[in-house]
Design an enzyme around this catalytic site. Structure first.
Site, PDB file in Angstrom:
ATOM      1  N   TYR A   1       0.856  -1.188   0.000  1.00  0.00           N
ATOM      2  CA  TYR A   1       0.000   0.000   0.000  1.00  0.00           C
ATOM      3  C   TYR A   1       0.889   1.235   0.000  1.00  0.00           C
ATOM      4  CZ  TYR A   1      -3.213   3.646   1.478  1.00  0.00           C
ATOM      5  OH  TYR A   1      -3.936   4.799   1.531  1.00  0.00           O
TER       6      TYR A   1
ATOM      7  N   GLU B   1      -3.078   7.944  -4.140  1.00  0.00           N
ATOM      8  CA  GLU B   1      -3.099   6.647  -3.463  1.00  0.00           C
ATOM      9  C   GLU B   1      -2.881   5.536  -4.470  1.00  0.00           C
ATOM     10  OE1 GLU B   1      -6.881   4.954  -2.046  1.00  0.00           O
ATOM     11  OE2 GLU B   1      -5.968   4.803  -0.062  1.00  0.00           O
TER      12      GLU B   1
END
Lengths: 395, 301
Positions: free
Chosen positions: A117, A205
């Site tokens: 992530y 992101e």
């Protein structure tokens, strides 16, 4: 301002941030052709909507069809695309009504060794952009933050200097990457941080960020939001905007320089100042009503803007009454009343209207209001205003 | 007594030749003349690069802040410069030695503010209030901002707020229960601001003229939660609070750039809970801010 995954990846590619190869498709035929061109054993067909949770999302018209699907042939791509395009994808973020898919992004299949992530956001506390990373890719970061806060790596950086090489290594080692991937991260991370700063992002992101079998880092997904306040220096982003992703009234409000958010209730609110506008909603709720919207006419609104604000509120067919709550600072009360009376004549307000005024030029405004001969209910304070507007619904 | 603003405050307006800059400079001057006992000018001029040497409605205009400091003795700056140039104006003020920089401008890019915040770290004698705030007022002494002066009366409540109009509302309600303010400060609704709740809680705690504190927050970020922790440990004076946005939906920016519930964080409920746990009297309704402060004082005695 939000953009689609494929747009974000095109911008990434331009900035030297590695992404898988992909092709945009708007018809099943284009999807099939894209699959052939990419030439990998498998391809991924991805719905392009702003909301997240696409992989687990399903289509209203085709309950078995996922929003992101792996295909092994051009024919399979065509069949899936036919079901996806024009259909309504429902994910945890779209709400029950879902979102129509008009564009697909076809991507090459990859040999994925690990999923990580990665995000860059502005940390309000330290007043700097910060890289957020975790070895637990694919998982929603909110869940991870709640369950395993220790698994989240945070590295703030100076926006003028960018992410330094040692910081990139620090993140890479904390992620437990091997030697090849550490080197790849040393290239990837400073580039994504530079991208963030150069484009005035409020969020970039990448979930998941993947490590391929040969140790290269690639952005498998991309979610980018730009800082609305900085769009003046990125005129080229205007063409990336997808108005079908936005509430039409909110678009109209934005064009008029107003801040509007639609809610589910039936009492329209016109307020100056964001804090007071939120409080007005809270107050309506507290007195048994349901606010229909948040609407901040701002500090310097003129007659045209206030008229537009009334138009937007009245365009919501659920609205049964309107509460105007003004505490004048920059915004003068008489400006509001002038607009209010103008709107009466221009668009014809037939709904009950409760007005509460205080602040700059309030005396003049009250005189204008009482001398107008219009059927406007005046209130002396917040509670009085809320009770009166809720009361009109029960009358 | 008061914080940050006192009898020595001498203000210049950066962006004085714009319509909002001039209008509010005039209002601040009026306030100083009509509501304050001070004999000398409080608003001593303005800055607009390229218009130095001219005059606008009696205010001398300077080309730079350092010129205004040198020639007019300014120690405080009120900024109305448009968003693309506002961060630069803040840095210029600090560089010129301005002690109190009050940035009213709304809509400054957040990364511009990140750079300005980094820059200000080298100027520990300059304090930034805002941006995207109504300013600061010590009733009867000086008004630096866009708040209507008449709603603020002198008194003993320290008022801190993220929101402009809600600050006016709070001051108004305090007046209705017979309370005035030592100083009222709008800290602004942007993600990156100069002075936060904790800085001001400390200043009010130390100020002998402040007997109680009213803080007004809203959804987004965790500044109110940090403030709650700080109050529990370091604030002995009674504190009341209100948090706006109980009914705000998640993921939507509610006007202020910083007012957004993201990833389930920054809700009104969690802030209210933290403040109550720290012994703060939290107003249930925005109409209850004045009375909540009264209750906080009574409970404290």
């Amino acid at each position: 301002m939000k953009i689609h995954e494929y747009q974000a990846k095109q911008l990434f590619a331009k900035a030297g941030v590695p992404v898988p190869q992909g092709i945009v498709a708007k018809t099943p035929e284009e999807a099939a052709k894209a699959c052939d061109e990419l030439g990998t054993a498998v391809c991924v067909v991805k719905s392009q909507i702003h909301a997240g949770g696409r992989g687990k999302g399903r289509f209203k018209e085709h309950p078995e069809q996922p929003g992101v699907v792996l295909v092994k042939s051009a024919e399979e791509a065509r069949e899936n695309a036919a079901r996806m395009l024009g259909s309504t994808l429902v994910t945890i973020q779209t709400g029950e009504e879902g979102k129509q898919v008009n564009t697909l992004y076809i991507e090459q299949g990859l040999d994925i060794a690990r999923e990580l992530y990665l995000a860059v956001v502005v940390d309000r506390e330290v007043g700097k952009p910060v890289v957020i990373a975790s070895a637990e890719g694919g998982m929603a970061i909110e869940e991870l933050a709640a369950e395993h806060p220790e698994k989240i790596i945070r590295e703030p950086f100076d926006p003028a200097l960018g992410l330094q090489p040692f910081q990139a290594r620090k993140i890479a080692y904390a992620l437990g990457l091997d030697a090849t991937a550490v080197k790849s991260a040393g290239r990837f991370l400073p580039k994504i941080c530079r991208f963030f700063v150069d484009n005035d992002c409020s969020m970039a992101e990448i979930n998941p960020l993947v490590v391929t079998g040969d140790g290269e880092l690639l952005a498998l997904d991309a979610k980018v939001t730009f800082d609305d306040n900085a769009l003046f220096r990125h005129k080229e982003f205007a063409e990336l905007r997808d108005l079908s992703e936005e509430e039409p009234n909110e678009v109209q409000a934005q064009a008029a320089g107003l801040s509007y958010v639609k809610l589910d209730g039936n009492i329209g609110c016109l307020v100056n100042g964001a804090g007071l506008a939120m409080s007005t909603m809270d107050l309506i709720k507290l007195h048994g009503g349901e606010p229909a919207n948040f609407l901040d006419v701002g500090g310097g609104a003129n007659v045209d803007q206030v008229t537009e604000a009334f138009r937007i509120i009245l365009a919501d067919e659920h609205v049964r009454a309107i509460l105007v709550n003004i505490f004048g600072g920059i915004m003068k009360c008489d400006t509001i009343v002038e607009a209010l009376l103008g709107a009466y004549d221009k668009i014809g307000i037939t709904l009950p209207l409760v007005v509460r005024l205080e602040g700059t030029n309030v005396e003049k405004a009250r005189e204008m209001l009482s001398g107008s001969g219009k059927d406007i209910i005046t209130a002396t304070d917040l509670t009085d205003a809320a009770k009166k507007v809720v009361g009109t619904l029960n009358a | 007594m008061s914080i940050l603003v006192n009898e020595q405050t001498r203000i210049i307006t950066q962006g004085i030749t714009g319509s909002a800059g001039l209008f509010h400079s005039q209002k601040c001057r009026e306030y100083a003349r009509d509501e304050c006992s001070r004999t000398e000018d409080v608003l001593v001029g303005g800055v607009t690069p390229g218009k130095g040497g001219t005059e606008v409605d009696g205010f001398p205009v300077f080309n730079s802040v350092s010129e205004a400091v040198g020639k007019a003795g300014a120690n405080t700056a009120m900024i109305f410069v448009p968003p693309p140039f506002a961060a630069d104006a803040i840095m210029e003020a600090a560089d010129a030695g301005i002690e109190l920089i009050v940035a009213i401008t709304e809509g400054i890019p957040v990364l511009d503010m990140a750079k300005a915040a980094e820059f200000l770290e080298d100027y520990p004698n300059s304090r930034l209030i805002g941006p995207n705030c109504p300013g600061i007022i010590t009733p009867g002494v000086a008004k630096i901002g866009i708040m209507p002066g008449y709603i603020h009366s002198a008194g003993t409540v320290g008022l801190i707020s993220k929101s402009g109009t809600l600050t006016y509302e709070a001051a108004w309600q305090l007046g209705n229960v017979g309370l005035g303010q030592s100083t009222a400060v709008g800290i602004g609704g942007d993600p990156i601001i100069g002075t936060n709740f904790i800085d001001l809680l400390d200043l009010f705690e130390q100020d002998p003229g402040t007997e109680a504190i009213l803080m007004i927050g809203e959804i987004g970020g965790d500044a109110e939660i940090k403030a709650a922790e700080h109050i529990r440990e370091h604030v002995t004076k009674p504190v009341a609070a209100f948090i706006a946005g109980k009914t705000a939906p998640p993921g939507k920016r509610m006007g202020h750039a910083g007012a957004i519930i993201s990833g389930g964080k920054g809700t009104a409920a969690e802030k209210i809970e933290a403040l109550q746990a720290a012994g703060v009297e939290v107003a249930e309704s925005p109409a209850d801010m004045g009375t909540a402060l009264k209750r906080a004082v009574e409970n404290h005695n």
